[in-house]
Design an enzyme around this catalytic site. Structure first.
Site, short mmCIF file in Angstrom:
data_model
loop_
_atom_site.label_atom_id
_atom_site.label_comp_id
_atom_site.label_asym_id
_atom_site.label_seq_id
_atom_site.Cartn_x
_atom_site.Cartn_y
_atom_site.Cartn_z
CG HIS A 45 -2.10 -0.95 1.32
ND1 HIS A 45 -2.93 -0.78 0.01
CD2 HIS A 45 -2.19 -2.03 1.85
CE1 HIS A 45 -3.84 -1.95 0.31
NE2 HIS A 45 -3.39 -2.83 1.31
NE ARG A 70 0.83 -5.04 3.99
CZ ARG A 70 -0.05 -4.31 4.32
NH1 ARG A 70 -1.03 -5.38 5.03
NH2 ARG A 70 -0.47 -2.99 4.02
CG ASP A 84 16.70 -12.84 -5.34
OD1 ASP A 84 16.79 -14.00 -4.69
OD2 ASP A 84 16.45 -12.98 -6.51
CD GLN A 146 -1.73 -8.58 5.88
OE1 GLN A 146 -1.02 -8.51 5.21
NE2 GLN A 146 -2.71 -7.70 6.53
CD GLU A 148 -5.19 -8.97 3.67
OE1 GLU A 148 -5.05 -7.93 3.97
OE2 GLU A 148 -4.28 -9.34 2.99
CG ASP A 174 -7.50 -5.17 3.53
OD1 ASP A 174 -8.21 -4.38 2.93
OD2 ASP A 174 -6.51 -5.30 3.64
#
Length: 259
Positions: A45, A70, A84, A146, A148, A174
């Site tokens: 986000h 996230r 990576d 997560q 949600e 959410d």
């Protein structure tokens, strides 16, 4: 690359973290120097690009805070980029089914166990420690899914049955939105849903957590068994501190004008 965050969770202790949402190197270094157990870099986000994520993880090097990202979605390329570049864990959004959880595990693992492509450039110190990194990647990368949506809540038993899922991170905002109660986290149906998720995770001895915004809220969830916690965010601390100081000064000025 022993993962201190996983060690804390396996010991049954709470792991105190916070959110990184601002990309400026100064703010990242400042947050990394506070002493949080882990920091969650939000690429879902926020406008954090691959290049910006690289800068953020470089700024966190040497910190006691374990870097967790996230992801913007449950897609192989996003796992590969974060891992990576040196992330020691990921939080995967919108894991709604067992198949979603399996896909996440696959993306975290090298073949033959998984499907992660091989190029741990920064993660292996530019291939100086590549053998050590590959061996450690099997156990040291933290994978949190997560939960949600109501669909995810309904499928939680199946999701938790997937081996190598290290814990769940509940997304109350959410969840409330998908339940038709946007921005109403205290709605009884939302509270009941979150309580149900925590209860099920406790019963299965799976580490769980969620975002918190005050010390009181954090302690409340810790008493309910939550371990994977974030308190506040860089943006909240910046805005809250500035607003608090300004409000305090205006109050003093008003008092001074009356005297």
């Amino acid at each position: 690359m022993a993962n201190r965050l996983k060690t804390l969770l396996q010991s049954g202790l709470p792991a105190m973290g916070s959110w990184i949402t601002l990309a400026d190197p100064y703010s990242v270094e400042l947050m990394a120097d506070v002493g949080f157990d882990w920091l969650l870099v939000d690429t879902e986000h926020t406008p954090i690009s691959r290049e910006t994520l690289r800068t953020i993880l470089v700024c966190m090097r040497g910190s006691v805070s374990v870097p967790v990202v996230r992801l913007s979605s449950n897609t192989l390329e996003h796992f590969q980029t974060a891992l990576d570049l040196g992330a020691q864990g990921v939080v995967v959004p919108m894991v709604n089914t067992r198949a979603d959880a399996v896909r996440a595990v696959q993306a975290c693992r090298y073949p033959p166990e998984g499907a992660r492509g091989f190029a741990p450039t920064r993660a292996s110190r530019y291939f100086q420690d590549v053998d050590k990194y590959v061996e450690g990647a099997k156990t040291d990368i933290a994978l949190f899914v997560q939960i949600e949506t109501p669909e995810a809540a309904a499928n939680l038993d199946e999701i938790l049955s997937v081996e190598s899922v290290d814990g769940i991170y509940i997304g109350p905002s959410d969840l409330a939105s998908f339940m038709g109660h946007a921005n109403r986290l205290e709605h009884p149906e939302v509270v009941a849903a979150v309580d149900g998720l925590m209860k099920k995770a406790r019963e299965r001895s799976v580490p769980f957590g969620l975002p918190t915004w005050t010390e009181e809220q954090t302690m409340s969830y810790i008493k309910q068994g939550a371990q994977l916690l974030t308190i506040g965010s860089d943006m909240q601390y910046l805005g809250g501190g500035a607003r608090g100081s300004l409000a305090g000064m205006r109050k003093r000025l008003q008092a001074n004008a009356r005297s």
